[in-house]
Design an enzyme around this catalytic site. Structure first.
Site, mmCIF file in Angstrom:
data_model
loop_
_atom_site.group_PDB
_atom_site.id
_atom_site.type_symbol
_atom_site.label_atom_id
_atom_site.label_comp_id
_atom_site.label_asym_id
_atom_site.label_seq_id
_atom_site.Cartn_x
_atom_site.Cartn_y
_atom_site.Cartn_z
ATOM 1 N N ASP A 254 60.342 -68.244 21.926
ATOM 2 C CA ASP A 254 60.369 -68.285 23.407
ATOM 3 C C ASP A 254 60.369 -69.244 24.727
ATOM 4 O O ASP A 254 59.418 -68.917 25.156
ATOM 5 C CB ASP A 254 60.816 -67.562 23.543
ATOM 6 C CG ASP A 254 61.690 -67.028 25.384
ATOM 7 O OD1 ASP A 254 61.896 -67.809 26.125
ATOM 8 O OD2 ASP A 254 61.590 -65.505 25.362
ATOM 9 N N TYR B 40 68.429 -59.833 30.580
ATOM 10 C CA TYR B 40 69.488 -60.590 31.226
ATOM 11 C C TYR B 40 69.839 -59.592 32.621
ATOM 12 O O TYR B 40 70.585 -59.164 32.724
ATOM 13 C CB TYR B 40 69.941 -61.980 31.085
ATOM 14 C CG TYR B 40 68.976 -63.513 30.023
ATOM 15 C CD1 TYR B 40 68.174 -63.728 30.700
ATOM 16 C CD2 TYR B 40 69.387 -63.115 28.558
ATOM 17 C CE1 TYR B 40 68.027 -64.522 30.332
ATOM 18 C CE2 TYR B 40 69.011 -64.219 28.119
ATOM 19 C CZ TYR B 40 68.184 -65.109 28.778
ATOM 20 O OH TYR B 40 67.237 -66.375 28.170
ATOM 21 N N GLN C 255 59.932 -63.979 20.413
ATOM 22 C CA GLN C 255 59.129 -64.555 21.278
ATOM 23 C C GLN C 255 57.516 -65.134 21.325
ATOM 24 O O GLN C 255 58.026 -66.168 22.208
ATOM 25 C CB GLN C 255 57.673 -63.278 21.548
ATOM 26 C CG GLN C 255 58.126 -62.070 22.773
ATOM 27 C CD GLN C 255 57.481 -60.526 23.298
ATOM 28 O OE1 GLN C 255 56.686 -60.365 23.062
ATOM 29 N NE2 GLN C 255 58.763 -60.306 24.144
ATOM 30 N N SER D 237 60.744 -68.772 28.009
ATOM 31 C CA SER D 237 59.230 -68.467 29.064
ATOM 32 C C SER D 237 58.536 -68.823 28.759
ATOM 33 O O SER D 237 57.743 -68.857 30.326
ATOM 34 C CB SER D 237 58.978 -66.781 27.684
ATOM 35 O OG SER D 237 60.342 -65.631 27.427
ATOM 36 N N ARG E 149 66.456 -63.417 23.086
ATOM 37 C CA ARG E 149 65.059 -62.417 23.551
ATOM 38 C C ARG E 149 64.852 -60.847 22.773
ATOM 39 O O ARG E 149 65.275 -60.317 23.567
ATOM 40 C CB ARG E 149 65.713 -62.071 24.822
ATOM 41 C CG ARG E 149 65.087 -63.273 26.278
ATOM 42 C CD ARG E 149 65.637 -64.689 26.388
ATOM 43 N NE ARG E 149 64.494 -65.362 27.241
ATOM 44 C CZ ARG E 149 63.886 -65.566 28.486
ATOM 45 N NH1 ARG E 149 65.188 -65.238 29.047
ATOM 46 N NH2 ARG E 149 63.211 -66.195 28.708
HETATM 47 P P1 NAD Z 1 66.751 -65.699 34.479
HETATM 48 O O1 NAD Z 1 65.599 -67.576 34.104
HETATM 49 O O2 NAD Z 1 68.066 -65.879 33.891
HETATM 50 O O3 NAD Z 1 66.965 -64.850 35.903
HETATM 51 C C1 NAD Z 1 65.487 -64.783 36.446
HETATM 52 C C2 NAD Z 1 65.848 -63.470 37.556
HETATM 53 O O4 NAD Z 1 66.736 -63.585 38.197
HETATM 54 C C3 NAD Z 1 65.771 -62.581 36.027
HETATM 55 O O5 NAD Z 1 64.988 -60.863 36.196
HETATM 56 C C4 NAD Z 1 67.506 -61.807 37.089
HETATM 57 O O6 NAD Z 1 67.801 -60.546 37.074
HETATM 58 C C5 NAD Z 1 67.486 -62.224 38.344
HETATM 59 N N1 NAD Z 1 68.595 -62.589 39.398
HETATM 60 C C6 NAD Z 1 69.717 -62.668 39.020
HETATM 61 N N2 NAD Z 1 70.428 -62.942 39.610
HETATM 62 C C7 NAD Z 1 70.293 -61.989 40.207
HETATM 63 C C8 NAD Z 1 70.531 -61.854 42.164
HETATM 64 N N3 NAD Z 1 72.035 -61.526 42.475
HETATM 65 N N4 NAD Z 1 69.183 -60.655 43.140
HETATM 66 C C9 NAD Z 1 67.626 -61.144 42.370
HETATM 67 N N5 NAD Z 1 68.254 -61.715 41.087
HETATM 68 C C10 NAD Z 1 68.762 -61.677 40.494
HETATM 69 O O7 NAD Z 1 65.274 -65.019 33.551
HETATM 70 P P2 NAD Z 1 64.251 -64.881 32.579
HETATM 71 O O8 NAD Z 1 63.043 -64.797 33.225
HETATM 72 O O9 NAD Z 1 64.510 -66.040 31.187
HETATM 73 O O10 NAD Z 1 64.444 -63.192 31.675
HETATM 74 C C11 NAD Z 1 64.968 -62.489 32.483
HETATM 75 C C12 NAD Z 1 63.954 -60.662 31.332
HETATM 76 O O11 NAD Z 1 64.849 -61.233 30.200
HETATM 77 C C13 NAD Z 1 63.235 -60.984 31.508
HETATM 78 O O12 NAD Z 1 62.721 -59.796 32.849
HETATM 79 C C14 NAD Z 1 63.306 -59.633 30.282
HETATM 80 O O13 NAD Z 1 63.524 -58.480 30.746
HETATM 81 C C15 NAD Z 1 63.470 -60.356 29.921
HETATM 82 N N6 NAD Z 1 62.978 -61.131 28.512
HETATM 83 C C16 NAD Z 1 62.939 -60.863 27.248
HETATM 84 C C17 NAD Z 1 62.050 -60.922 26.269
HETATM 85 C C18 NAD Z 1 61.823 -60.887 25.263
HETATM 86 O O14 NAD Z 1 62.022 -59.706 24.477
HETATM 87 N N7 NAD Z 1 61.455 -61.847 24.031
HETATM 88 C C19 NAD Z 1 61.669 -62.982 26.408
HETATM 89 C C20 NAD Z 1 61.305 -62.609 28.224
HETATM 90 C C21 NAD Z 1 62.524 -62.344 28.831
#
Ligand code: NAD
Length: 382
Positions: free
Chosen positions: A131, A229, A128, A134, A123
Site C-alpha cells: 500500500d 475511505y 497492506q 499509506s 485497502r
Molecule cells: P485519504 O487520504 O483519502 O483521506 C484522509 C482523511 O481525510 C480521511 O481520514 C478522511 O476520512 C478525511 N476526510 C475526508 N473528507 C473530510 C472532510 N470533509 N472533513 C474532514 N476529514 C475528511 O485517506 P487515507 O489516509 O488514505 O485512508 C483513510 C482510511 O482508509 C484509513 O484511516 C483506514 O481506515 C483506511 N485504510 C485501510 C488500509 C488497509 O486496510 N490496508 C490501509 C490504509 C488506510
C-alpha cells in the site's frame, strides 16, 4: 529470464527511486535480471556502487533499457514519450495518478502495456505491504509537521526558561487518515497540543490514543465509504463543519490539512474568511494541494501569505524525505511484483484480487472500472 528496469525519475523534484539495493538484491535472488539507470538512487542516498554491489547492471540510456525491459518500476508516471518507449506487453509499476492522467491511461492501453497504478492497491489486510498510499502518506504527514515547525515563529513544546514560560504550539489536523495520524503523532512528539477533525467518527478512538483531542462534528452516519475511505459530504454538512472549525482555527498556530476523497476534488474546509480569522504568523500546510487543496487560498507548490498567515501547498512532500520514502515505496513494489513473478515466470494472475484491483491497463484494455467509466464519459462529452 525476465528483465526489470529502474529508471531515474524525470519529473522535477521527484527524488525517490522505485527500487533500492535491498529490493534489487531480492529481485536478483528470485531470478530476475535488474538494470538500474546510473544516478537513479543518488539523491535518495543509494549510490550506483550500492546497486552494482548487489548485482544490478548500471545503464546510461533510459529509452534503450525501457524498450527492452519486461518490467519497468518507476515512482512517478512516465511522460507520453516514456510510455510510448515501453515494449508491448511490458509490465509497468508507477504512481500513475489515473483519475487525472486520462490521456496517459489511453496511451498505455493503446501500447498494450500491463500498467499497475500503485495508488489503486486495495485497502485490504492482505495488500497492506503493497500500500504505497499509506507508506507515502505517512512520510508526508511527518514532514508536514517539520515544515510547519520550521516556518513558525514559535516553539512546539512548552518551554520554561529563566525569562518565563512560553506556551506550547496549538496544532489542528484536518483529516485523520494515514497522513493526519502521522502528523498528530509527530506534533505530539514535538510537544504541541493537537486537535483533530475528521468526518469519520470511527477515527475518534485512534486520535485519542495518540494523545490528540477529537473535534466533534455533527452526526453523519454515512461518512465512511468503501475500503475505509471517506465519502464526499453534502454542502450543508461542509457549512456546519466550517462553522465549528472556524472557532478552533482561530486559536491555532499550525493547521495541517490532509482531507481527501479518492477520485474527487478535496473538500474545502478552510475558507478565505477562516484564514482571515486566524492569528497572524500561523502556518497552514495543505497536503491536499495536489487534489485542489483543503484551503481556499492554497496554490500547489507555492507560498501564499494572507493576513499574515502562511499557506503552503507542497504537492509531493514524500519526495523530500527521499531515502526512507524510497525504502518503503520499493518494498511496496517488490511485494506486488511477487504476485506476478513466481517460479521464474512472469504472469498476470487476473483472479488475484490485489492484482485485479491495482491493474489499470492490460492487453489493450483499461481494466480499472472507475477509470474506464471516466474515459467513456469523456469520450461521450467530446
Ligand atoms: P485519504 O487520504 O483519502 O483521506 C484522509 C482523511 O481525510 C480521511 O481520514 C478522511 O476520512 C478525511 N476526510 C475526508 N473528507 C473530510 C472532510 N470533509 N472533513 C474532514 N476529514 C475528511 O485517506 P487515507 O489516509 O488514505 O485512508 C483513510 C482510511 O482508509 C484509513 O484511516 C483506514 O481506515 C483506511 N485504510 C485501510 C488500509 C488497509 O486496510 N490496508 C490501509 C490504509 C488506510
Amino acid at each position: 529470464m525476465a528483465r526489470i528496469f529502474v529508471p531515474q525519475e524525470t519529473r522535477p523534484g521527484e527524488h525517490r527511486v522505485a527500487a533500492t539495493p535491498e529490493t534489487v538484491k531480492k529481485m536478483i535472488a528470485s531470478g530476475l535480471e535488474v538494470e538500474v539507470q546510473r544516478g537513479a538512487g543518488t539523491v535518495a542516498g543509494f549510490s550506483d556502487a550500492a546497486y552494482e554491489a548487489v548485482g544490478a547492471t548500471l545503464v546510461t540510456s533510459a529509452p534503450a533499457a525501457a524498450a527492452s525491459a519486461d518490467i519497468v518500476a518507476r515512482v512517478a508516471a512516465p511522460s507520453d514519450a516514456e510510455a510510448a518507449s515501453l515494449k508491448e506487453g511490458a509490465v509497468l509499476f508507477a504512481l500513475l495518478d489515473p483519475f487525472r492522467n486520462l490521456g496517459l491511461v489511453r496511451k498505455l492501453a493503446e501500447h498494450r502495456v500491463t500498467a499497475f497504478a500503485m495508488e489503486l492497491v486495495p485497502r485490504t489486510t492482505r495488500a497492506q505491504a503493497m500500500d504505497v498510499l499509506s507508506s507515502q502518506a505517512s512520510v508526508a504527514g511527518y514532514k508536514a509537521v517539520l515544515l510547519a515547525a520550521g516556518r513558525l515563529g514559535k516553539h512546539f513544546p512548552q518551554m520554561m526558561t529563566a525569562a518565563g514560560t512560553v506556551q506550547p504550539a496549538r496544532v489542528v489536523v484536518l483529516g485523520a487518515g494515514v497522513a493526519g495520524l502521522q502528523a498528530l503523532a509527530t506534533a505530539k512528539r514535538l510537544g504541541a497540543v493537537v486537535e483533530v477533525s475528521d468526518v469519520r467518527a470511527a477515527v475518534k478512538e485512534q486520535v485519542e490514543s495518540l494523545g490528540g483531542r477529537f473535534i466533534d462534528l455533527p452526526e453523519m452516519p454515512t461518512a465512511e465509504g468503501a475500503g475505509g475511505y471517506a465519502k464526499e459530504v453534502t454542502r450543508e454538512y461542509l457549512d456546519k463543519q466550517r462553522e465549528i472549525l472556524t472557532a478552533r482555527l482561530a486559536h491555532a498556530d499550525v493547521v495541517i490539512s490532509t482531507a481527501q476523497v479518492p477520485g474527487k476534488k478535496a473538500p474545502v474546509l478552510v475558507t478565505r474568511a477562516m484564514v482571515e480569522a486566524m492569528k497572524a504568523g500561523s502556518v497552514v500546510v495543505d497536503l491536499a494541494a495536489s487534489t485542489g487543496g483543503n484551503c481556499e487560498l492554497t496554490r500547489a507548490d507555492e507560498e501564499v501569505v494572507h493576513h499574515g498567515v502562511l499557506v503552503l501547498g507542497p504537492s509531493n512532500l514524500a519526495a523530500t524525505v527521499a531515502g526512507d520514502a524510497s525504502l518503503l515505496y520499493a518494498r511496496n513494489v517488490y511485494n506486488l511484483l511477487q504476485l506476478l513473478w513466481k517460479n521464474k515466470e512472469l504472469a498476470v494472475p487476473l483472479e488475484d484480487e490485489v492484482v485485479a484491483g491495482t491493474l489499470l491497463t492490460h492487453a489493450g484494455e483499461v481494466k480499472a472500472p472507475a477509470i474506464a467509466a471516466l474515459l467513456t464519459d469523456t469520450a461521450v462529452r467530446a
